[in-house]
Design an enzyme around this catalytic site. Structure first.
Site, short mmCIF file in Angstrom:
data_model
loop_
_atom_site.label_atom_id
_atom_site.label_comp_id
_atom_site.label_asym_id
_atom_site.label_seq_id
_atom_site.Cartn_x
_atom_site.Cartn_y
_atom_site.Cartn_z
N GLY A 54 5.11 -5.69 3.81
CA GLY A 54 5.56 -6.29 2.56
C GLY A 54 6.02 -7.72 2.78
N ALA A 55 5.36 -8.39 3.73
CA ALA A 55 5.84 -9.69 4.22
C ALA A 55 5.80 -10.78 3.16
CB ALA A 55 5.00 -10.10 5.43
N GLN A 89 9.83 -10.54 -1.77
CA GLN A 89 11.05 -11.36 -1.77
C GLN A 89 11.96 -11.09 -0.57
OE1 GLN A 89 13.87 -10.96 -4.86
NE2 GLN A 89 13.74 -8.74 -4.98
N GLY A 93 10.82 -10.15 2.35
CA GLY A 93 10.06 -10.78 3.44
C GLY A 93 10.37 -12.26 3.54
N ASN A 113 4.57 6.58 -2.34
CA ASN A 113 5.15 6.11 -1.08
C ASN A 113 4.68 6.94 0.11
OD1 ASN A 113 6.85 3.69 -1.42
ND2 ASN A 113 7.64 4.92 -3.10
N VAL A 123 13.23 -0.08 5.05
CA VAL A 123 14.00 -0.74 4.00
C VAL A 123 13.48 -0.31 2.63
CG1 VAL A 123 14.61 -2.99 3.00
CG2 VAL A 123 14.52 -2.72 5.50
N ASP A 162 24.69 -1.26 2.07
CA ASP A 162 25.78 -0.53 1.41
C ASP A 162 27.07 -0.71 2.21
OD1 ASP A 162 23.85 0.81 -0.45
OD2 ASP A 162 23.11 1.59 1.45
N HIS A 182 20.62 6.41 0.59
CA HIS A 182 20.71 5.06 0.01
C HIS A 182 20.32 5.17 -1.47
CE1 HIS A 182 20.48 0.82 -0.79
NE2 HIS A 182 19.24 0.97 -1.19
N1 NAI Z 1 17.48 -0.08 1.70
C1 NAI Z 1 18.02 -1.06 0.99
O1 NAI Z 1 19.22 -1.32 1.09
C2 NAI Z 1 17.21 -1.92 0.06
C3 NAI Z 1 15.91 -1.63 -0.20
N2 NAI Z 1 15.16 -2.42 -1.05
C4 NAI Z 1 13.75 -2.05 -1.23
O2 NAI Z 1 12.93 -2.89 -0.42
C5 NAI Z 1 11.61 -2.91 -0.93
C6 NAI Z 1 11.03 -4.31 -0.98
O3 NAI Z 1 11.77 -5.10 -1.86
P1 NAI Z 1 11.25 -6.57 -2.27
O4 NAI Z 1 10.86 -7.36 -1.10
O5 NAI Z 1 12.26 -7.10 -3.20
O6 NAI Z 1 9.95 -6.17 -3.11
P2 NAI Z 1 8.71 -7.11 -3.51
O7 NAI Z 1 8.01 -6.36 -4.60
O8 NAI Z 1 9.13 -8.51 -3.72
O9 NAI Z 1 7.80 -7.09 -2.20
C7 NAI Z 1 7.21 -5.92 -1.72
C8 NAI Z 1 5.96 -6.35 -1.00
O10 NAI Z 1 5.41 -5.18 -0.38
C9 NAI Z 1 4.02 -5.28 -0.45
N3 NAI Z 1 3.41 -3.97 -0.26
C10 NAI Z 1 3.25 -2.96 -1.15
N4 NAI Z 1 2.61 -1.95 -0.59
C11 NAI Z 1 2.38 -2.28 0.69
C12 NAI Z 1 1.71 -1.64 1.77
N5 NAI Z 1 1.17 -0.43 1.61
N6 NAI Z 1 1.64 -2.28 2.95
C13 NAI Z 1 2.17 -3.51 3.09
N7 NAI Z 1 2.79 -4.19 2.09
C14 NAI Z 1 2.89 -3.57 0.91
C15 NAI Z 1 3.75 -5.90 -1.82
O11 NAI Z 1 2.46 -6.50 -1.87
C16 NAI Z 1 4.87 -6.92 -1.90
O12 NAI Z 1 4.48 -8.19 -1.41
C17 NAI Z 1 11.69 -2.23 -2.31
O13 NAI Z 1 11.27 -0.87 -2.14
C18 NAI Z 1 13.19 -2.25 -2.60
O14 NAI Z 1 13.55 -1.22 -3.49
C19 NAI Z 1 15.68 -3.52 -1.64
C20 NAI Z 1 17.00 -3.85 -1.41
C21 NAI Z 1 17.86 -3.06 -0.59
O1 OAA Z 2 17.26 -0.54 -6.13
C1 OAA Z 2 16.67 -1.41 -5.45
O2 OAA Z 2 15.44 -1.60 -5.45
C2 OAA Z 2 17.47 -2.30 -4.57
C3 OAA Z 2 18.34 -1.57 -3.62
O3 OAA Z 2 17.99 -0.56 -3.04
C4 OAA Z 2 19.69 -2.09 -3.42
O4 OAA Z 2 19.96 -3.23 -3.81
O5 OAA Z 2 20.50 -1.37 -2.83
#
Ligand code: NAI
Ligand code: OAA
Length: 328
Positions: A11-12, A15, A17, A105, A129, A159, A187
């Protein structure tokens, strides 16, 4: 020069990334003496955007960056990788049921787990993540029978950091004075941010706070629902703070926790605290020798027990759902 460590980021082009890659390349993930080679995995339509990010990485002339490869091929992405940051995931979109989300997923994290199993370096460490992070990590782990299960982790460090800041703001303490705070469970909004063992400059945090209503009605829901609050305010989910937490998680994993303190991470349960073995649940953890240890012997009061059990029940439901969908 030391052999570069290969770090794969999925997902590089997303955002997180964009907030993560520059910090990895500058040395903040693995330290100032470790060169890194970046491997960026994206889906085909986003490869061009990832190439743009790679151009910018080049323009930073980071002394520690030994090179950047971009691919849409899962096997190539994890070939020889030492650190895998699984950020890309399928977000929930309007009208999508939970089963649909888990299934989408499963189609991402199953093959990635298999590719890690087949091609990653022997010392591979995986941080998931992408949400639902704990269950995505569980799916990936299930497809990697040859990799020690404890190499698969899910991120709850964001968190943990949110909880540190909320407690510091409430008490006027410095974040660096707070120790032994813990996030338990999933999470998700069911997570349990636990202050019962936390200290502030050596004093019990609950004694310093001296406000049970604040803990139950303000602190816990604020931390647990912070992701939604950021989305409401920013119109997009947490990105820089999530990238920061990913850096913290891997840095602590490889460099250890300070004496007398712990942190929080989603790790494979060994049955501690009644969390079913094999689930990826957040626990208070220490790190030493490049491995996580679940902190043992903590007293769990009735208030904590109820909240840990509720979040773990959600993890069990997710595990059972992915099993019934044939994803593990
Ligand atoms: N664990 C945590 O605390 C947190 C988790 N997240 C999660 O992190 C993830 C990414 O968030 P963002 O970067 O904001 O999302 P984003 O939508 O900006 O970027 C995700 C990227 O992943 C790519 N992608 C989708 N499927 C893929 C695959 N099979 N292989 C490789 N790349 C793939 C997309 O093309 C996109 O560029 C989301 O699931 C979000 O919910 C976000 C914040 C906190
Ligand atoms: O809900 C989301 O996609 C973002 C997330 O996990 C967080 O900010 O903890």
């Amino acid at each position: 020069m030391t052999t570069p460590v290969t770090v794969t980021v999925t997902g590089a082009a997303g955002q997180i990334g964009y907030a993560l890659l520059f910090r990895i390349a500058s040395g903040q993930l693995l330290g100032p003496d470790t060169p890194v080679r970046l491997r960026l995995l994206e889906i085909t339509p986003a490869v061009q955007a990832a190439e743009g990010v790679a151009l910018e990485l080049e323009d930073c002339a980071f002394p520690l960056l030994a090179g950047t490869d971009i691919t849409d091929d899962v096997a190539a992405a994890f070939d020889g990788t030492n650190v895998a940051l699984l950020v890309g995931a399928r977000p929930r979109t309007a009208g999508m049921e939970r089963g649909d989300l888990l299934e989408a997923n499963g189609g991402i994290f199953g093959p990635q787990g298999k590719a890690i199993n087949d091609g990653a370096a022997d010392d591979v460490r995986v941080l998931v993540v992408g949400n639902p992070a704990n269950t995505n990590a569980y799916i990936a782990k299930s497809h990697a029978p040859d990799v020690p299960a404890d190499r698969f982790t899910a991120m709850t460090r964001l968190d943990h950091n949110r909880a540190l800041s909320q407690l510091a703001t409430k008490t006027g303490a410095a974040v660096s004075d707070i120790a032994r705070l813990a996030i338990w469970g999933n999470h998700s909004a069911t997570q349990y941010p636990d202050l019962t063992h936390a200290t502030i400059a050596g004093r019990p945090a609950l004694e310093v706070v001296s406000d049970d209503a604040w803990v139950a009605d303000d602190f816990i829901p604020t931390v647990a629902k912070r992701g939604a609050a950021i989305i409401a305010a920013r119109g997009a989910s947490s990105a820089a703070s999530a990238a920061n937490a990913a850096i913290d998680h891997v840095h602590t994993w490889t460099h250890g926790t300070p004496e007398g303190d712990w942190t929080s991470a989603g790790v494979v349960s060994d049955g501690s605290y009644g969390v079913p073995e094999g689930l990826i649940s957040s626990f208070p953890v220490t790190s030493s020798g490049g491995a996580w240890q679940i902190v043992q012997g903590l007293e769990v009061d009735a208030f904590s027990r109820e909240r840990i059990d509720a979040s773990v029940a959600e993890l069990v439901e997710e595990r059972d759902a992915v099993a019934s969908l044939g994803l593990v």
